[in-house]
Design a protein around this motif. Structure first.
Motif, PDB file in Angstrom:
ATOM      1  N   SER A 174       0.817  -1.136   0.059  1.00 17.52           N
ATOM      2  CA  SER A 174      -0.009  -0.034   0.184  1.00 17.52           C
ATOM      3  C   SER A 174       0.797   1.243  -0.022  1.00 17.52           C
ATOM      4  CB  SER A 174      -0.779   0.308   1.260  1.00 17.52           C
ATOM      5  OG  SER A 174      -1.840  -0.802   1.265  1.00 17.52           O
ATOM      6  N   THR A 181      -6.880  -6.785   4.234  1.00 16.96           N
ATOM      7  CA  THR A 181      -6.147  -7.507   5.266  1.00 16.96           C
ATOM      8  C   THR A 181      -7.201  -8.000   6.268  1.00 16.96           C
ATOM      9  OG1 THR A 181      -4.343  -6.199   4.822  1.00 16.96           O
ATOM     10  CG2 THR A 181      -4.365  -7.488   6.943  1.00 16.96           C
ATOM     11  N   ASP A 200      -2.263 -11.845  -0.840  1.00 16.07           N
ATOM     12  CA  ASP A 200      -1.537 -10.468  -0.284  1.00 16.07           C
ATOM     13  C   ASP A 200      -1.737  -9.202  -1.508  1.00 16.07           C
ATOM     14  OD1 ASP A 200      -0.244  -8.599   1.021  1.00 16.07           O
ATOM     15  OD2 ASP A 200       1.551  -9.411   1.081  1.00 16.07           O
ATOM     16  N   ARG A 233      -5.501  -8.332  -1.718  1.00 13.80           N
ATOM     17  CA  ARG A 233      -6.114  -7.643  -0.557  1.00 13.80           C
ATOM     18  C   ARG A 233      -5.080  -6.290  -0.687  1.00 13.80           C
ATOM     19  NH1 ARG A 233      -3.143 -11.618   2.602  1.00 13.80           N
ATOM     20  NH2 ARG A 233      -1.132 -10.623   3.573  1.00 13.80           N
TER      21      ARG A 233
HETATM   22  N1  ASP Z   1       0.272  -6.016   1.724  1.00 12.72           N
HETATM   23  C1  ASP Z   1      -0.603  -5.432   2.502  1.00 12.72           C
HETATM   24  C2  ASP Z   1      -0.508  -3.820   2.097  1.00 12.72           C
HETATM   25  O1  ASP Z   1       0.523  -3.345   1.857  1.00 12.72           O
HETATM   26  C3  ASP Z   1      -0.453  -5.287   4.068  1.00 12.72           C
HETATM   27  C4  ASP Z   1      -1.012  -6.960   4.215  1.00 12.72           C
HETATM   28  O2  ASP Z   1      -2.087  -7.268   4.302  1.00 12.72           O
HETATM   29  O3  ASP Z   1      -0.050  -7.940   4.469  1.00 12.72           O
HETATM   30  O4  ASP Z   1      -1.462  -3.174   2.152  1.00 12.72           O
END
Ligand code: ASP
Length: 431
Positions: free
Chosen positions: A282, A319, A393, A396
């Motif tokens: 993100s 998540t 991952d 999401r």
């Molecule tokens: N990878 C996700 C994000 O950066 C965070 C996670 O759910 O591990 O939004």
């Protein structure tokens, strides 16, 4: 340029994890079907190599939980504390972020209970070599609430009692924000420690392909094909819940609160989603998201430059969805019945876990530990999920950032900082 190299590195890791996953599953099935039980197979390979490397990887992930969540929450709540400066925008944004997250977990729990991903999977076979299944003590509702307040935070930290850690971290962050420069050194300490923990997470993730290979190989060599269907169902349930959140909840909220055409919105925002998907980060999408919202939706940067970074730090609906489905999956696989109080605890903890999840790859899996702990589910179940987590991952993360963008647009509209002309023009351009 630097970003490019970074991206390539991350994609490389994704590919390696997939290779580890598939190779591990294949080897596991081959061992299960074709290799007869014996000292070499059972003791040396399955309970030796696979177990040590797989559990080693899980322990590395667990090692990160307390410091990572603690620092990330202190930093997160420091930025929440700042929202006072922004008055209405801050409060509205927070309400939307928390509301959409709680909604997301509810969707996930419903979908999970509909698809029943863990039924038919007997995890006790994989379990025996590790710690025994946590038997749940039925704590009263009053005690559950009271237990959130630590009587000694150091006890809470050393035993990893997540709700107490969260409580203290939020408290600390709010006070740090209130004191501002007077507590500058301590604030900086937590920000820097947070960066250090993120770096450590990246390093641990670098060994993920080996960890995933061994975890999956051990699972499949013990369970054989019977593990495939539940895992596919788990993936399907997460993807379905993500789709509901993205296309029904978000777009519905957008339509109701702003009247904007949701399909044009998604189409305009799609490049940012694709970027989030490919990096699973993100944080990396923040600049592109702010630019896209300004150029194509007419959202004032005055709003988005605050709400988007805040969202990338504390608002992780995708998540939370994965965590909700994972809870149902693990409870079913281990034959643990969840009560209504457990479900409410999951909604509460996963909302907090979403705040404590840093916007970088795989952290959702780490904070999942705290959701499992809150309702007494064995963290070993994460081993199975871990193998297929990478693709989830990526997906999401795309949902996480879409949630931030939708809430931002709604808040901008409420604060009269949305230029509808820009949105209309972007719509015409594509015709
Ligand atoms: N990878 C996700 C994000 O950066 C965070 C996670 O759910 O591990 O939004």
């Amino acid at each position: 340029m630097a970003e490019n190299t970074n991206q390539k590195k991350k994609l490389g890791l994704t590919t390696k994890i997939f290779i580890g996953l598939i190779a591990g599953a294949l080897l596991g099935v081959i061992l299960n079907i074709f290799v007869p039980s014996g000292y070499v197979k059972d003791t040396i390979i399955i309970e030796g190599v696979f177990y040590i490397i797989g559990q080693g990887f899980i322990r590395l992930m667990q090692m990160l939980v307390v410091p990572l969540v603690f620092c990330s929450l202190v930093c997160g709540s420091m930025s929440i504390g700042d929202t006072k400066k922004l008055g209405n925008v801050g409060v509205r944004t927070l309400i939307f972020y928390l509301f959409t997250t709680a909604l997301a977990i509810t969707v996930a729990l419903l979908v999970g209970n509909l698809i029943n991903p863990g039924i038919g999977l007997d995890m006790s076979a994989v379990q025996q070599a590790s710690t025994e299944i946590a038997t749940q003590e039925a704590a009263s509702f009053a005690d559950t609430i009271l237990n959130i307040i630590p009587t000694n935070i150091f006890n809470g930290l050393s035993s990893g009692t997540m709700l107490q850690i969260i409580f203290f971290a939020l408290f600390l962050g709010i006070i740090l924000a209130k004191l501002g420069d007077r507590a500058g050194i301590v604030s900086n300490f937590f920000s820097q420690f947070n960066d250090i923990m993120m770096e450590m997470t990246m390093m641990v993730m670098a060994v993920a392909p080996f960890g995933v290979f061994c975890l999956i190989a051990r699972t499949f060599s013990t369970l054989g094909f019977s593990a495939f269907i539940p895992m596919l169902k788990y993936m399907g349930a997460v993807l379905l819940a993500l789709a509901i959140q993205c296309f029904i909840v978000y777009l519905g909220l957008l339509k109701v609160f702003t009247g904007l055409n949701p399909f044009i919105f998604i189409r305009n925002f799609f490049p940012v989603m694709a970027f989030g998907f490919s990096t699973a980060t993100s944080n990396a999408t923040i600049p592109l998201s702010i630019e896209t919202l300004a150029a194509k939706m007419g959202v004032s940067k005055k709003i988005s430059s605050f709400t988007i970074p805040l969202g990338a730090t504390i608002n992780m609906d995708g998540t939370a969805i994965m965590q909700g489905v994972a809870v149902v999956f693990a409870a079913q696989a281990f034959g643990i019945d969840l009560t209504m109080v457990d479900y409410i605890t999951v909604i509460g903890t996963a909302t907090l876990a979403s705040i404590g999840t840093a916007g970088i790859p795989s952290v959702g899996l780490i904070t999942l530990t705290m959701v499992f702990n809150a309702v007494g589910l064995p963290v070993q179940a994460i081993a199975l999920i871990m193998g297929i987590d990478r693709i989830l991952d990526m997906t999401r993360t795309a949902v996480n950032i879409t949630g931030d963008a939708v809430c931002t647009t709604i808040v901008a509209n409420m604060n009269k900082s949305l230029d509808r002309e820009v949105f209309r023009l972007s719509r015409q351009k594509t015709k």
